[in-house]
Write a protein that holds these residues in place. Structure first.
Motif, PDB file in Angstrom:
ATOM      1  N   GLU A  19       4.666   1.088   1.654  1.00 49.74           N
ATOM      2  CA  GLU A  19       4.904  -0.041   2.551  1.00 49.74           C
ATOM      3  C   GLU A  19       5.278   0.437   3.952  1.00 49.74           C
ATOM      4  O   GLU A  19       6.104  -0.165   4.632  1.00 49.74           O
ATOM      5  N   GLY A  20       4.705   1.553   4.381  1.00 51.45           N
ATOM      6  CA  GLY A  20       4.975   2.089   5.710  1.00 51.45           C
ATOM      7  C   GLY A  20       6.270   2.875   5.830  1.00 51.45           C
ATOM      8  O   GLY A  20       6.598   3.395   6.896  1.00 51.45           O
ATOM      9  N   ASN A  21       7.033   2.969   4.736  1.00 53.91           N
ATOM     10  CA  ASN A  21       8.296   3.721   4.751  1.00 53.91           C
ATOM     11  C   ASN A  21       8.071   5.126   4.204  1.00 53.91           C
ATOM     12  O   ASN A  21       7.340   5.310   3.237  1.00 53.91           O
ATOM     13  N   SER A  22       8.757   6.084   4.776  1.00 58.29           N
ATOM     14  CA  SER A  22       8.646   7.460   4.337  1.00 58.29           C
ATOM     15  C   SER A  22       9.431   7.638   3.030  1.00 58.29           C
ATOM     16  O   SER A  22      10.655   7.671   3.035  1.00 58.29           O
ATOM     17  N   LEU A  23       8.702   7.708   1.920  1.00 59.76           N
ATOM     18  CA  LEU A  23       9.282   7.887   0.592  1.00 59.76           C
ATOM     19  C   LEU A  23       8.397   8.867  -0.166  1.00 59.76           C
ATOM     20  O   LEU A  23       7.223   8.611  -0.357  1.00 59.76           O
ATOM     21  N   THR A  24       8.953   9.985  -0.575  1.00 60.26           N
ATOM     22  CA  THR A  24       8.156  11.037  -1.190  1.00 60.26           C
ATOM     23  C   THR A  24       8.267  11.018  -2.700  1.00 60.26           C
ATOM     24  O   THR A  24       9.341  11.242  -3.247  1.00 60.26           O
ATOM     25  N   ARG A  25       7.162  10.671  -3.362  1.00 60.31           N
ATOM     26  CA  ARG A  25       6.944  10.744  -4.802  1.00 60.31           C
ATOM     27  C   ARG A  25       7.753   9.778  -5.665  1.00 60.31           C
ATOM     28  O   ARG A  25       7.473   9.615  -6.832  1.00 60.31           O
ATOM     29  N   LEU A  26       8.783   9.134  -5.119  1.00 64.03           N
ATOM     30  CA  LEU A  26       9.569   8.171  -5.888  1.00 64.03           C
ATOM     31  C   LEU A  26      10.051   7.067  -4.955  1.00 64.03           C
ATOM     32  O   LEU A  26      10.573   7.361  -3.871  1.00 64.03           O
ATOM     33  N   ALA A  27       9.868   5.828  -5.377  1.00 66.64           N
ATOM     34  CA  ALA A  27      10.294   4.698  -4.555  1.00 66.64           C
ATOM     35  C   ALA A  27      10.840   3.605  -5.464  1.00 66.64           C
ATOM     36  O   ALA A  27      10.487   3.526  -6.626  1.00 66.64           O
ATOM     37  N   LYS A  28      11.712   2.758  -4.900  1.00 67.04           N
ATOM     38  CA  LYS A  28      12.161   1.570  -5.640  1.00 67.04           C
ATOM     39  C   LYS A  28      12.116   0.375  -4.728  1.00 67.04           C
ATOM     40  O   LYS A  28      12.071   0.473  -3.525  1.00 67.04           O
ATOM     41  N   LEU A  70      14.873  -4.059 -10.458  1.00 61.88           N
ATOM     42  CA  LEU A  70      14.321  -3.017  -9.597  1.00 61.88           C
ATOM     43  C   LEU A  70      13.031  -2.463 -10.194  1.00 61.88           C
ATOM     44  O   LEU A  70      12.935  -2.265 -11.408  1.00 61.88           O
ATOM     45  N   LEU A  71      12.062  -2.201  -9.346  1.00 65.36           N
ATOM     46  CA  LEU A  71      10.814  -1.579  -9.770  1.00 65.36           C
ATOM     47  C   LEU A  71      10.782  -0.168  -9.203  1.00 65.36           C
ATOM     48  O   LEU A  71      10.852   0.019  -7.983  1.00 65.36           O
ATOM     49  N   PHE A  72      10.694   0.833 -10.076  1.00 65.59           N
ATOM     50  CA  PHE A  72      10.604   2.228  -9.665  1.00 65.59           C
ATOM     51  C   PHE A  72       9.142   2.656  -9.749  1.00 65.59           C
ATOM     52  O   PHE A  72       8.467   2.374 -10.734  1.00 65.59           O
ATOM     53  N   VAL A  73       8.666   3.330  -8.719  1.00 67.82           N
ATOM     54  CA  VAL A  73       7.278   3.759  -8.617  1.00 67.82           C
ATOM     55  C   VAL A  73       7.267   5.255  -8.356  1.00 67.82           C
ATOM     56  O   VAL A  73       7.995   5.736  -7.482  1.00 67.82           O
ATOM     57  N   GLY A  74       6.445   5.988  -9.094  1.00 65.32           N
ATOM     58  CA  GLY A  74       6.325   7.425  -8.896  1.00 65.32           C
ATOM     59  C   GLY A  74       4.872   7.831  -8.721  1.00 65.32           C
ATOM     60  O   GLY A  74       3.966   7.155  -9.201  1.00 65.32           O
ATOM     61  N   GLY A  75       4.660   8.932  -8.005  1.00 68.03           N
ATOM     62  CA  GLY A  75       3.301   9.409  -7.807  1.00 68.03           C
ATOM     63  C   GLY A  75       3.226  10.518  -6.780  1.00 68.03           C
ATOM     64  O   GLY A  75       4.219  11.192  -6.498  1.00 68.03           O
ATOM     65  N   ASN A  76       2.047  10.679  -6.188  1.00 67.19           N
ATOM     66  CA  ASN A  76       1.805  11.750  -5.213  1.00 67.19           C
ATOM     67  C   ASN A  76       1.982  11.293  -3.769  1.00 67.19           C
ATOM     68  O   ASN A  76       1.604  12.001  -2.854  1.00 67.19           O
ATOM     69  N   PHE A  77       2.509  10.132  -3.547  1.00 63.48           N
ATOM     70  CA  PHE A  77       2.605   9.534  -2.219  1.00 63.48           C
ATOM     71  C   PHE A  77       3.763  10.094  -1.388  1.00 63.48           C
ATOM     72  O   PHE A  77       4.703  10.674  -1.918  1.00 63.48           O
ATOM     73  N   ASP A 104       0.804  -1.219   0.000  1.00 61.12           N
ATOM     74  CA  ASP A 104       0.000   0.000   0.000  1.00 61.12           C
ATOM     75  C   ASP A 104       0.840   1.273   0.000  1.00 61.12           C
ATOM     76  O   ASP A 104       1.921   1.327   0.586  1.00 61.12           O
ATOM     77  N   CYS A 105       0.297   2.300  -0.659  1.00 59.75           N
ATOM     78  CA  CYS A 105       0.844   3.657  -0.616  1.00 59.75           C
ATOM     79  C   CYS A 105      -0.183   4.541   0.072  1.00 59.75           C
ATOM     80  O   CYS A 105      -1.335   4.151   0.234  1.00 59.75           O
ATOM     81  N   ASP A 106       0.216   5.758   0.438  1.00 63.32           N
ATOM     82  CA  ASP A 106      -0.735   6.671   1.066  1.00 63.32           C
ATOM     83  C   ASP A 106      -1.348   7.662   0.087  1.00 63.32           C
ATOM     84  O   ASP A 106      -2.144   8.505   0.479  1.00 63.32           O
ATOM     85  N   ASP A 107      -1.014   7.547  -1.207  1.00 57.78           N
ATOM     86  CA  ASP A 107      -1.627   8.392  -2.221  1.00 57.78           C
ATOM     87  C   ASP A 107      -1.381   7.775  -3.594  1.00 57.78           C
ATOM     88  O   ASP A 107      -0.745   6.730  -3.713  1.00 57.78           O
ATOM     89  N   ILE A 108      -1.816   8.448  -4.622  1.00 61.67           N
ATOM     90  CA  ILE A 108      -1.885   7.932  -5.984  1.00 61.67           C
ATOM     91  C   ILE A 108      -0.510   7.564  -6.551  1.00 61.67           C
ATOM     92  O   ILE A 108       0.458   8.306  -6.403  1.00 61.67           O
ATOM     93  N   VAL A 109      -0.465   6.420  -7.245  1.00 61.16           N
ATOM     94  CA  VAL A 109       0.697   5.998  -8.034  1.00 61.16           C
ATOM     95  C   VAL A 109       0.378   6.315  -9.491  1.00 61.16           C
ATOM     96  O   VAL A 109      -0.652   5.901 -10.011  1.00 61.16           O
TER      97      VAL A 109
END
Length: 169
Positions: free
Chosen positions: A160-169, A149-156, A135-140
């Motif tokens: 997964e409960g980790n503090s990651l702003t707008r970009l995650a891998k 590696l999977l890179f994810v971007g959005g408004n989150f 889960d994220c806390d906002d839109i992907v």
């Protein structure tokens, strides 16, 4: 195949949002079941066909809640819906990517297959939900795989409960 938000093409009306460009006359047959009834926001070619996500709720004859797998077939349409792959999302799917045999889904949804999964989720190759804490806390809005590696971007701001702003891998 072409997906998007359009209502004309090939010199004529295109009332559907997934168009088979292999027809030499670029026609838009209304009896093909590989055409969705609203916008396609994400698409990915795979070895087994084409995964699409978006705002659609089905085709002319077959319900599909914002996710579909289009598979190769024979002329005159060349593509059809995979009858066995039927995962559902309760709102827009904006990003789709594979990871091994799994399909990772991102978007504006809060439920996948009727189970709470906010904005980021995964299903297996049969369409069954993979239970994880994705889960994220906002839109992907976008996803891309690079090597393993999977890179994810959005408004989150959290994945997964980790503090990651707008970009995650």
């Amino acid at each position: 195949l072409i997906g998007g938000d359009f209502d004309a093409g090939g010199g004529g009306p295109a009332p559907n949002y997934l168009v088979n460009t292999l027809n030499s006359d670029v026609s838009f047959p209304t009896d093909a079941d590989a055409y969705v009834n609203d916008k396609v926001r994400a698409g990915l070619f795979t070895a087994g066909g084409f995964l699409v996500g978006g705002e659609f709720c089905g085709t002319q004859w077959t319900p599909r809640q914002r996710l579909a797998h289009i598979i190769p077939t024979v002329a005159p349409y060349y593509f059809m819906l995979d009858p066995a792959w039927t995962p559902t999302a309760d709102a827009k799917v904006l990003a789709i990517e594979t990871y091994g045999t799994n399909v990772i889904i991102g978007g504006w949804f809060l439920n996948i297959n009727g189970t709470p999964k906010q904005y980021l989720s995964a299903v297996d190759d049969t369409g069954a939900l993979i239970y994880s804490n994705m889960d994220c806390d906002d839109i992907v809005t976008v996803m891309k795989k690079y090597n393993d590696l999977l890179f994810v971007g959005g408004n989150f701001s959290s994945v997964e409960g980790n503090s990651l702003t707008r970009l995650a891998k």
